[in-house]
Scaffold this motif. Structure first.
Motif, PDB file in Angstrom:
ATOM      1  N   GLY A 286      27.797  -3.593 -12.115  1.00 16.07           N
ATOM      2  CA  GLY A 286      27.714  -4.722 -11.201  1.00 16.07           C
ATOM      3  C   GLY A 286      26.346  -5.381 -11.212  1.00 16.07           C
ATOM      4  O   GLY A 286      25.546  -5.198 -12.128  1.00 16.07           O
ATOM      5  N   TYR A 287      26.070  -6.143 -10.170  1.00 20.04           N
ATOM      6  CA  TYR A 287      24.813  -6.869 -10.078  1.00 20.04           C
ATOM      7  C   TYR A 287      23.640  -5.915  -9.822  1.00 20.04           C
ATOM      8  O   TYR A 287      23.782  -4.912  -9.107  1.00 20.04           O
ATOM      9  N   TYR A 288      22.512  -6.256 -10.405  1.00 19.62           N
ATOM     10  CA  TYR A 288      21.270  -5.524 -10.153  1.00 19.62           C
ATOM     11  C   TYR A 288      20.120  -6.522 -10.153  1.00 19.62           C
ATOM     12  O   TYR A 288      20.172  -7.571 -10.799  1.00 19.62           O
TER      13      TYR A 288
ATOM     14  N   PHE B  67      23.096  -3.689  -6.673  1.00 15.34           N
ATOM     15  CA  PHE B  67      23.598  -4.162  -5.386  1.00 15.34           C
ATOM     16  C   PHE B  67      24.510  -3.133  -4.732  1.00 15.34           C
ATOM     17  O   PHE B  67      24.513  -2.978  -3.507  1.00 15.34           O
ATOM     18  N   SER B  68      25.271  -2.404  -5.539  1.00 17.43           N
ATOM     19  CA  SER B  68      26.181  -1.405  -4.985  1.00 17.43           C
ATOM     20  C   SER B  68      25.429  -0.303  -4.261  1.00 17.43           C
ATOM     21  O   SER B  68      25.979   0.359  -3.381  1.00 17.43           O
ATOM     22  N   ALA B  69      24.162  -0.117  -4.582  1.00 18.90           N
ATOM     23  CA  ALA B  69      23.352   0.921  -3.937  1.00 18.90           C
ATOM     24  C   ALA B  69      22.458   0.359  -2.839  1.00 18.90           C
ATOM     25  O   ALA B  69      22.267   0.998  -1.807  1.00 18.90           O
ATOM     26  N   ASN B  70      21.917  -0.847  -3.048  1.00 14.57           N
ATOM     27  CA  ASN B  70      20.947  -1.375  -2.070  1.00 14.57           C
ATOM     28  C   ASN B  70      21.516  -2.444  -1.149  1.00 14.57           C
ATOM     29  O   ASN B  70      20.822  -2.891  -0.222  1.00 14.57           O
ATOM     30  N   GLN B  71      22.768  -2.882  -1.401  1.00 15.96           N
ATOM     31  CA  GLN B  71      23.417  -3.884  -0.552  1.00 15.96           C
ATOM     32  C   GLN B  71      22.553  -5.136  -0.352  1.00 15.96           C
ATOM     33  O   GLN B  71      22.517  -5.716   0.732  1.00 15.96           O
TER      34      GLN B  71
END
Length: 314
Positions: free
Chosen positions: A64-66, A213-217
């Motif tokens: 996903g996005y980073y 994004f999946s980790a830091n929202q």
């Protein structure tokens, strides 16, 4: 589906490596999920004259996005400016347009990245006879800089208002902005691909789970690199004034939380190699190299001990 997506991204990466730097035109990645909003952060000071600011942005990978942190980068050659990458809505998907170096700043979707990239063009400085002059009304530089000026008018003339910190052009809620004639002309000029140090920077962000994004929202652990990216045309090759003091980069400033996008990638972060994680509770300062101790009298068969140096890494 995930295997197919990973294979597609791998093929695109191979295609990027195959493009000659002298004819770089960008590689496109298509995603059906809108990029997250951009975090707000403070620009670290420029370490020394000759470095250019490259703003942070959301990239996309198998998970996903980073977030790729903003960073100071040595330009590949004097006279060249950075056109940031951007996401644009086309034919029902979001397409990624890669950034590049050129004599003029091209179109980057009207996305206001700050720090001189106000939506179109660049207002953070300009080249003058082989020297880069910094507009300190916009960009943050350290002490001892000779090539500076102040121009606040240009900010009002070039800024595209983006209070919601939208990170893409077009689509349901994207920035509404079409390229100007000068931007179209710059798009067709001779371009150079991101430098090798930039590519390493991109890859490091892609492999850091905390940047996803999946980790830091939407709140990346590192929003701006505290250390500059070396490589390209080093400042000393750009006719830096004699006896120019070299200013060490300062610690990363904290970002400010912003509203989250409605569409969020659902993939889970996997533990991988960390990319210079920064502590959010308080900024870190760069560790300066320790002084080397004087050699002590000793038998000739034993070398003098040395203390190890400790480098560290809008």
């Amino acid at each position: 589906m995930k295997v197919f997506r990973s294979l597609r991204l791998a093929l695109l990466a191979l295609a990027l490596c195959a493009i000659p730097a002298s004819s770089f035109a960008g590689v496109f990645i298509s995603v059906n999920i809108a990029p997250p909003v951009m975090p707000v952060y403070v620009q670290p000071p420029c370490p020394e004259e000759g470095y250019m600011w490259t703003p942070g942005y959301w990239a996309y990978g198998p998970d996903g996005y980073y977030w790729v942190p903003g960073a100071w980068v040595a330009a590949p050659q004097p006279g060249y400016l950075w056109t940031p990458p951007y996401w644009g809505w086309e034919n029902g998907v979001y397409l990624f347009h890669a950034g590049y170096w050129g004599a003029h700043v091209g179109y980057y979707g009207g996305v206001n990245y700050g720090f001189g990239y106000m939506g179109w063009g660049f207002a953070g400085g300009e080249w003058r006879g082989g020297h880069f002059f910094y507009n300190t009304a916009i960009v943050h530089v350290g002490g001892g800089f000779h090539n500076t000026y102040v121009n606040e008018t240009i900010v009002h003339n070039t800024t595209i208002i983006n209070n919601n910190h939208v990170s893409y052009n077009g689509g349901p809620n994207g920035v509404r902005y079409q390229p100007r004639p000068e931007e179209r002309a710059a798009m067709s000029e001779h371009h150079l691909a991101p430098t090798a140090m930039q590519q390493q920077h991109f890859n490091a962000a892609a492999h850091n789970p905390q940047q996803r994004f999946s980790a830091n929202q939407g709140h990346p652990q590192t929003v701006a690199a505290a250390r500059p990216l070396n490589g390209g045309a080093r400042p000393e090759t750009m006719n830096r004034p004699a006896n120019q003091p070299q200013n060490r980069p300062q610690a990363q400033s904290q970002y400010h939380p912003q509203a989250q996008p409605q569409n969020r990638p659902q993939t889970q972060a996997r533990p991988e190699q960390q990319y210079r994680p920064q502590t959010q509770a308080r900024p870190q300062t760069e560790a300066r190299p320790e002084a080397r101790p004087q050699s002590q009298p000793r038998p000739q068969s034993h070398p003098a001990p040395r203390s190890e140096e400790h480098p560290r890494g809008r």
